[in-house]
Design a protein around this motif. Sequence first.
Motif, mmCIF file in Angstrom:
data_model
loop_
_atom_site.group_PDB
_atom_site.id
_atom_site.type_symbol
_atom_site.label_atom_id
_atom_site.label_comp_id
_atom_site.label_asym_id
_atom_site.label_seq_id
_atom_site.Cartn_x
_atom_site.Cartn_y
_atom_site.Cartn_z
ATOM 1 N N ASP A 168 52.589 38.718 20.841
ATOM 2 C CA ASP A 168 53.027 38.453 22.211
ATOM 3 C C ASP A 168 52.358 39.435 23.162
ATOM 4 O O ASP A 168 52.872 40.508 23.452
ATOM 5 C CB ASP A 168 54.557 38.584 22.285
ATOM 6 C CG ASP A 168 55.098 38.339 23.683
ATOM 7 O OD1 ASP A 168 54.387 37.706 24.487
ATOM 8 O OD2 ASP A 168 56.227 38.782 23.972
ATOM 9 N N LEU A 224 52.937 30.284 23.699
ATOM 10 C CA LEU A 224 53.525 30.912 22.513
ATOM 11 C C LEU A 224 54.993 30.543 22.349
ATOM 12 O O LEU A 224 55.465 30.311 21.233
ATOM 13 C CB LEU A 224 53.369 32.430 22.593
ATOM 14 C CG LEU A 224 53.851 33.215 21.367
ATOM 15 C CD1 LEU A 224 53.101 32.794 20.115
ATOM 16 C CD2 LEU A 224 53.700 34.716 21.608
ATOM 17 N N GLY A 240 61.760 39.262 16.055
ATOM 18 C CA GLY A 240 60.923 40.063 16.944
ATOM 19 C C GLY A 240 61.091 41.541 16.652
ATOM 20 O O GLY A 240 62.180 41.995 16.267
ATOM 21 N N VAL A 262 57.254 38.502 15.137
ATOM 22 C CA VAL A 262 56.627 38.552 16.456
ATOM 23 C C VAL A 262 56.458 40.014 16.869
ATOM 24 O O VAL A 262 57.422 40.776 16.903
ATOM 25 C CB VAL A 262 57.456 37.803 17.516
ATOM 26 C CG1 VAL A 262 56.692 37.745 18.834
ATOM 27 C CG2 VAL A 262 57.790 36.398 17.043
ATOM 28 N N GLY A 264 55.232 42.629 19.841
ATOM 29 C CA GLY A 264 55.035 42.682 21.291
ATOM 30 C C GLY A 264 53.792 43.447 21.690
ATOM 31 O O GLY A 264 53.086 44.027 20.856
ATOM 32 N N SER A 265 53.526 43.456 22.982
ATOM 33 C CA SER A 265 52.317 44.096 23.507
ATOM 34 C C SER A 265 52.373 45.606 23.321
ATOM 35 O O SER A 265 53.438 46.188 23.091
ATOM 36 C CB SER A 265 52.146 43.772 24.992
ATOM 37 O OG SER A 265 53.166 44.372 25.754
ATOM 38 N N LEU A 270 58.058 43.156 23.595
ATOM 39 C CA LEU A 270 58.294 41.714 23.664
ATOM 40 C C LEU A 270 58.637 41.292 25.095
ATOM 41 O O LEU A 270 59.379 41.980 25.787
ATOM 42 C CB LEU A 270 59.452 41.318 22.742
ATOM 43 C CG LEU A 270 59.246 41.447 21.228
ATOM 44 C CD1 LEU A 270 60.536 41.117 20.501
ATOM 45 C CD2 LEU A 270 58.128 40.531 20.753
ATOM 46 N N SER A 271 58.109 40.166 25.510
ATOM 47 C CA SER A 271 58.495 39.626 26.806
ATOM 48 C C SER A 271 59.905 39.049 26.714
ATOM 49 O O SER A 271 60.394 38.737 25.621
ATOM 50 C CB SER A 271 57.518 38.526 27.237
ATOM 51 O OG SER A 271 57.549 37.438 26.328
ATOM 52 N N ILE A 274 60.117 35.444 25.095
ATOM 53 C CA ILE A 274 59.873 35.423 23.651
ATOM 54 C C ILE A 274 61.027 36.091 22.920
ATOM 55 O O ILE A 274 61.463 35.627 21.852
ATOM 56 C CB ILE A 274 58.547 36.121 23.321
ATOM 57 C CG1 ILE A 274 57.379 35.363 23.969
ATOM 58 C CG2 ILE A 274 58.340 36.214 21.823
ATOM 59 C CD1 ILE A 274 57.242 33.917 23.541
#
Length: 312
Positions: A168, A224, A240, A262, A264-265, A270-271, A274
């Motif tokens: 993500d 996504l 996540g 998942v 995250g960046s 995580l956004s 998401i």
Amino acid sequence: MASNSRSGGSKKGPAKGSGGKNRRSLRGKGPTPKAEDRVYHKAYRAAQNRKNQNASAQAKRKKREHGPNMVAGRNSVLEALREGVPATTMYVAGRIDSDDRVRESITLAAQRGISMLEASRPDLDRLTDDAIHQGIALQIPPYEYAAPSDLLEHAADRAETPLLVALDGITDPRNLGAIVRSTAAFGGHGVIIPERRAASMTAAAWKTSAGAASRIRVAQVVNLARAIDELKKQNVFVVGLDTAGEVDLPELTFSRDPLCIVVGSEDKGLSRLISEKCDQIVSIPIAASTESLNAGIAAAVSLYEVARARRF
């Protein structure tokens, strides 16, 4: 008899005050701006020159980076060939084959049947977008992405429980390459990335994967969140990774089920959207003195824990 009247029609006696009418003109105008903030000051011009020089330096640094489909430089080309990065053509300037790295690159390219063309340095400058190529560059083909359903089919063909990783907002191709490598190392079946605002399978990602990209498929999706919904319809549980997780990684209850992790960046995690799509948010227990883990390391730790749980 002389007149005592004033010329110009002025009246006798002291001049009167402004009566407060010019009070505004007497007010202070606040602190004096810094010299570099005053457009007429030489310090302002000097600051602008420094800013322009920094911008120029950043532009030059960007040019030194490899293009998405081109590896430039003697060390980089040799490492890419050693790691099995796919390539279509190698461009070599004349009379540089006395260098050991260039000789080995030529040998490896010949063994793999990669086309070799002699190119002038101006041609190499153009091909590599003015990167520091040292007289040699390697062209790699565009990556052929899979679909998420292909990754599930791959697991089914091997009669294994699906284990996928979705990214993500990972923007560093080296992190992507490291995650592809970890996915291969711990028995995963593929990686899912979004098309926009995310790293893609460039030369840098290929090289960091250390050859794993030839064994692990990467799927690229337009949306996504929608891809995660489709996975959940296929009975894949989605978890996540986040420092504020609901459970610690060792307590993950979905390890033996079809699973998608998942990540995250690198800076924002995580956004929100998401995160809301995930069945569970999991955190990795770490020392209090460490704020967080690099995205690639977090993915590797999580994949190892799932692989360990499935093994025992």
